[in-house]
Every structure is written in structure tokens, then in C-alpha cells.
Design a protein around this motif. Structure first.
Motif, PDB file in Angstrom:
ATOM      1  N   ASP B 198       0.723  -1.303  -0.020  1.00 20.81           N
ATOM      2  CA  ASP B 198       0.065   0.070  -0.112  1.00 20.81           C
ATOM      3  C   ASP B 198       0.750   1.188  -0.006  1.00 20.81           C
ATOM      4  OD1 ASP B 198      -1.763   2.221   0.539  1.00 20.81           O
ATOM      5  OD2 ASP B 198      -2.020   1.471   2.669  1.00 20.81           O
ATOM      6  N   LYS B 199       0.710   2.002  -1.029  1.00 16.24           N
ATOM      7  CA  LYS B 199       1.696   3.271  -1.247  1.00 16.24           C
ATOM      8  C   LYS B 199       1.009   4.354  -1.023  1.00 16.24           C
ATOM      9  CE  LYS B 199       5.468   1.173  -3.843  1.00 16.24           C
ATOM     10  NZ  LYS B 199       6.508   1.209  -4.417  1.00 16.24           N
ATOM     11  N   SER B 200      -0.182   4.252  -0.163  1.00 17.91           N
ATOM     12  CA  SER B 200      -0.991   5.801  -0.219  1.00 17.91           C
ATOM     13  C   SER B 200      -0.472   6.331   1.109  1.00 17.91           C
ATOM     14  CB  SER B 200      -2.426   5.436  -0.004  1.00 17.91           C
ATOM     15  OG  SER B 200      -2.662   4.728   1.275  1.00 17.91           O
ATOM     16  N   GLY B 201       0.147   5.712   2.013  1.00 18.04           N
ATOM     17  CA  GLY B 201       0.552   6.311   3.336  1.00 18.04           C
ATOM     18  C   GLY B 201       1.908   6.851   3.462  1.00 18.04           C
ATOM     19  N   SER B 202       2.808   6.216   2.519  1.00 18.31           N
ATOM     20  CA  SER B 202       4.063   6.939   2.415  1.00 18.31           C
ATOM     21  C   SER B 202       4.857   6.340   1.166  1.00 18.31           C
ATOM     22  CB  SER B 202       5.141   6.171   3.719  1.00 18.31           C
ATOM     23  OG  SER B 202       5.277   4.697   3.412  1.00 18.31           O
ATOM     24  N   ARG B 203       5.984   7.203   1.029  1.00 16.92           N
ATOM     25  CA  ARG B 203       6.714   6.688  -0.463  1.00 16.92           C
ATOM     26  C   ARG B 203       7.078   5.283  -0.367  1.00 16.92           C
ATOM     27  NH1 ARG B 203      11.501   8.072  -2.463  1.00 16.92           N
ATOM     28  NH2 ARG B 203      12.215   8.792  -0.320  1.00 16.92           N
ATOM     29  N   LYS B 204       7.634   4.912   0.774  1.00 18.14           N
ATOM     30  CA  LYS B 204       8.400   3.719   0.880  1.00 18.14           C
ATOM     31  C   LYS B 204       7.266   2.490   0.814  1.00 18.14           C
ATOM     32  CE  LYS B 204      10.967   1.121   4.414  1.00 18.14           C
ATOM     33  NZ  LYS B 204      11.050   1.021   5.655  1.00 18.14           N
ATOM     34  N   GLY B 205       5.918   2.580   1.328  1.00 16.70           N
ATOM     35  CA  GLY B 205       4.804   1.859   1.405  1.00 16.70           C
ATOM     36  C   GLY B 205       4.799   0.799   2.401  1.00 16.70           C
ATOM     37  N   ALA B 206       3.750   0.390   2.605  1.00 18.67           N
ATOM     38  CA  ALA B 206       3.642  -0.734   3.799  1.00 18.67           C
ATOM     39  C   ALA B 206       3.112  -2.091   3.037  1.00 18.67           C
ATOM     40  CB  ALA B 206       2.586  -0.112   4.891  1.00 18.67           C
ATOM     41  N   TYR B 207       3.627  -3.169   3.392  1.00 19.43           N
ATOM     42  CA  TYR B 207       3.220  -4.305   2.727  1.00 19.43           C
ATOM     43  C   TYR B 207       1.876  -4.502   3.395  1.00 19.43           C
ATOM     44  CZ  TYR B 207       7.765  -5.915   0.877  1.00 19.43           C
ATOM     45  OH  TYR B 207       8.897  -6.096   0.108  1.00 19.43           O
ATOM     46  N   TYR B 208       1.083  -5.372   2.422  1.00 17.53           N
ATOM     47  CA  TYR B 208      -0.173  -5.869   2.754  1.00 17.53           C
ATOM     48  C   TYR B 208      -0.018  -7.141   3.513  1.00 17.53           C
ATOM     49  CZ  TYR B 208      -2.785  -2.459   0.087  1.00 17.53           C
ATOM     50  OH  TYR B 208      -3.516  -1.415  -0.500  1.00 17.53           O
ATOM     51  N   TYR B 209      -0.788  -7.662   4.422  1.00 15.84           N
ATOM     52  CA  TYR B 209      -0.895  -8.666   5.201  1.00 15.84           C
ATOM     53  C   TYR B 209      -2.366  -9.375   5.007  1.00 15.84           C
ATOM     54  CZ  TYR B 209       3.557  -7.769   7.174  1.00 15.84           C
ATOM     55  OH  TYR B 209       4.954  -7.467   7.161  1.00 15.84           O
ATOM     56  N   ARG B 210      -2.382 -10.717   5.421  1.00 15.60           N
ATOM     57  CA  ARG B 210      -3.890 -11.236   5.508  1.00 15.60           C
ATOM     58  C   ARG B 210      -3.778 -11.946   6.836  1.00 15.60           C
ATOM     59  NH1 ARG B 210      -3.829 -16.279   4.837  1.00 15.60           N
ATOM     60  NH2 ARG B 210      -2.398 -17.321   3.541  1.00 15.60           N
ATOM     61  N   LEU B 211      -5.121 -12.083   7.301  1.00 16.41           N
ATOM     62  CA  LEU B 211      -5.153 -12.987   8.547  1.00 16.41           C
ATOM     63  C   LEU B 211      -5.077 -14.569   8.274  1.00 16.41           C
ATOM     64  CD1 LEU B 211      -5.687 -12.680  11.404  1.00 16.41           C
ATOM     65  CD2 LEU B 211      -7.959 -13.061  11.043  1.00 16.41           C
TER      66      LEU B 211
END
Lengths: 234, 234
Positions: B198-211
Motif C-alpha cells: 500500500d503506497k498511499s501512506g508513505s513513499r516507501k509503502g507498507a506491505y499488505y498482510y492477511r489474517l
């Protein structure tokens, strides 16, 4: 116009589940019901909410009136509201429960009240839905005892690890592995080894321990391991 | 002779506390009370227990009648029984609560009912003892969320760790250290890293996870760390 007129007014009862540990077994305090229906059958200590009292106050009054017991901290468990649970008329009942050191309160329980302790494992069938209430209270006790060191408070000032293990085995109705149990208990930092040994149980004897009251105070809510310092928020 | 005659018959009410997570904040569902006393003031969804229903059934009926919401699993919280809590007449009220994914139920909440979501942090003052009920429900939610991974279920299928952290920060009304939070969450084994970011929050982005639903099922009650395999007994 009001929405209150013509509404369903009913009786609200309180029933008290008192577990007592006698150093060896978990017991349940019961009385013989004094009035119909189900007169003379074994029952939890119950009564009706009165106009001038809250539910907590009612629970304490009922317990004192029927057993002589005073100053027992009881916890609200759940309301039971099945429609036909009291055959006489619609009554919802708020169940309260407590786990006490039987010996500490023994003298308070006066003969005149006909209250009796039963081994929990050998209790008679109870009236109405009281057996369900006891089962739910046991479940709640197991839940709480797994998270908080509440059982430690039921032992005498000096106790041995086999005594503590026996109490846990009573509450969970199962046997624990001795070595694992000892390791887990030691790792809590909740108990302090004393010099003397209890030699009544085996030739080798078992060291006496005491509760570390300071650690206990700190750890009472320190089971919360996912949220950092979660006890701050509870 | 019966002990039932002449007893204090009273009204039993139900009040529903519905928390909704909207992906960013915790909200509280409220309605404007439709009758006196306190007409038009903000209130929890409440009503009186009827002759033909249990308390659980009443809670579901009241919630549906006043908001349109159906199929929400609510939990009994506590009975409130202060003598003057309802100025009209003696009424004890059983509080129920639930935490839901606001978006999932959004469509069910029909316009015609005048139910409204408020940011929990900006809710108006409520009638009677409803503010106390909300406070107790928050406390219970914090307790449960510290022990069970219940909050994980409120996130979308694909979520990032900052999203999860934000939810915990909402519930506990505090900030957590990012690195510690990530470490603790990863160590639960409850989530599985996906390929996308997910790149909406920061330039580096945050990996998606699932339960990891299988692990979740196993770990749901696996907080019990003092008693070996305690979940067996609950």
C-alpha cells in the motif's frame, strides 16, 4: 403519554454461588429452599431485589440472611432470563459468585441457617437453572484463574507447591505435570522460598513458600502480553 | 402461602452499545430518544423486556427496531441497578455491547430510524447512566482485545500493519511504539505477508498482510499461558 404504562413488570431475583476452598477441595455452599415451589430442595442462596437496594446490595443481604456470611466480595456473573425458568412466575435472576477460603469464613456460617458445604464434584441436583449458573461460574473461575493469580490468595500464609498444584487441579478438574507446573509457577516470580519443609506429604518433604505480596500487586493484572503495559488501560 | 406475593415487580430494560470501526476511528451508534423523560436527547438503543422473550432476544429486537441492524452478536455486559437511574420509575437495565465493522453493516442502518454514528471521542452526553455503560463497555473491550485477537477481524481482507496499529491505538486511546508493535504482531504468527504494497501512506509503502485464519482459530483462546492448554477447559 408515556411508554412506561402497561409495560411488563416482573420480579428480579439474585442468586449467589459461593465456592469455598478447604485446603484440599473446592466446595459449594447450598441451602434447602424454605418455600414453594421446590420447597426443601437444594438451592443457591437466592432472594428478590427490594425497592431500596441495588443488585450488589441485594446479593450481600441475601447471602447474609441465608448463611450468616458477611463481607464476601461477589462478582456479577450473568442474568438468567429463560421464560419458564421459575415455574411460579416470570423472574429474571442475576447470578453472583465468589471463591473464598472456607476456613476463614467457617465461623460466620451459623447453624441456624441450614446452609451446607458440598464437595463441588458431589453436589446434589439444584432447583430451576441453578446447575447452569454453577457451571457458568466454574467456567468464569477457570478463565479468571488462568489469567490472574487469584488462586494464590486462597492458600495459607506458608504453603507448598504441591498444595498450590492441588488447588489448580481442583479448579480445572485435571492433573498437571509436576515438573512443568513447578517451572511455570517459579517463573512468575510470585512466590518466595522459605527455609522450612513440610514433611507430611513425603519423606523428602516439600519446601514452604510465601506469596511475594509486592510482586503480586504488580502482577495481578500483568497477564496482558500483547498490548504493551495494557494494565494501564484497564 | 407464597413468598412471591407482594414482592417488588419492576421494569427490566435492555440497552445496546454498538461500537463501529470505520477503518480509521471507533464510532458509537446513538439514537434520539423518542419519548419522555429526556425526549430528543441522545441515548443508547434501549427498550423493555417483553413477556415472550429472553434478554438476548430482547437486545436483538430492540437493536433491529431502532436501527435496522440485524445479526450483530452482542455480549451481555452488566446490569445497572442504581435506584434512581431512571427518573420515571424503578428500572434495572441490562447493557449489551458489540464491536462491528461499520462498513459491513452500513447499508442495514436505515435512514428512517434516525440512528447516527458519532466518533467515540466526540460523542454527546447521554441520558441516564448511559455514559457509564459506554465507559464500562470500553473497558471490557480493552480487556478482551488485550487477550484475544478480536480486533484483527475488523480489518479488510488485505491490511497493513500501520492500519492494525491504528486500530489498537484507537481502542487504547494511546500511541504505540511502531517497531515494538510490529515485532509483537509478527510474533503472534497470526498474519501472512502478501506481495503487494500500500503506497498511499508513505513513499516507501507498507506491505499488505492477511489474517491466517487457521492460526487464528487455534490462537483465539490461546492467551492462557499459565495453565497448560487452558483453552481445553474454557
Amino acid at each position: 403519554m408515556t411508554q412506561y404504562k402497561g409495560q411488563h413488570h416482573i420480579l428480579v431475583a439474585i442468586d449467589c454461588i459461593i465456592f469455598g476452598f478447604d485446603g484440599k477441595d473446592i466446595n459449594l455452599l447450598l441451602i434447602k429452599r424454605a418455600f414453594e415451589p421446590e420447597k426443601n430442595k437444594w438451592s443457591l442462596m437466592g432472594g428478590f431485589l427490594q425497592p431500596n437496594e441495588t443488585l450488589d446490595e441485594a446479593a450481600n443481604r441475601v447471602l447474609k440472611q441465608l448463611t450468616g456470611l458477611e463481607g464476601v466480595y461477589m462478582e456479577q456473573l450473568q442474568v438468567f432470563s429463560e421464560i419458564g425458568r421459575d415455574p411460579m412466575e416470570r423472574t429474571v435472576s442475576v447470578a453472583y459468585f465468589a471463591l473464598i477460603d472456607l476456613h476463614q469464613y467457617e465461623k460466620q456460617i451459623s447453624e441456624e441457617y441450614h446452609a451446607e458445604w458440598f464437595l463441588l464434584s458431589k453436589k446434589p441436583r439444584l432447583i430451576f437453572d441453578h446447575d447452569d449458573m454453577v457451571r457458568l461460574a466454574q467456567k468464569q473461575l477457570r478463565y479468571k484463574a488462568a489469567l490472574h493469580p487469584i488462586l494464590f490468595q486462597l492458600l495459607p500464609e506458608k504453603f507448598t507447591i504441591p498444595q498450590l498444584q492441588n488447588l489448580y487441579e481442583c479448579v480445572y478438574d485435571t492433573l498437571f505435570d509436576n515438573r512443568n507446573f513447578t517451572r511455570k509457577v517459579m517463573s512468575t516470580g510470585l512466590i518466595v522460598k522459605l527455609n522450612g519443609k513440610d514433611k507430611s506429604g513425603s519423606r523428602k518433604g516439600a519446601y514452604y513458600y510465601r506469596l511475594d505480596k509486592r510482586t503480586y500487586k504488580v502482577k495481578e493484572d500483568a497477564f496482558l502480553n500483547f498490548v504493551p503495559k495494557a494494565d494501564k488501560f484497564i
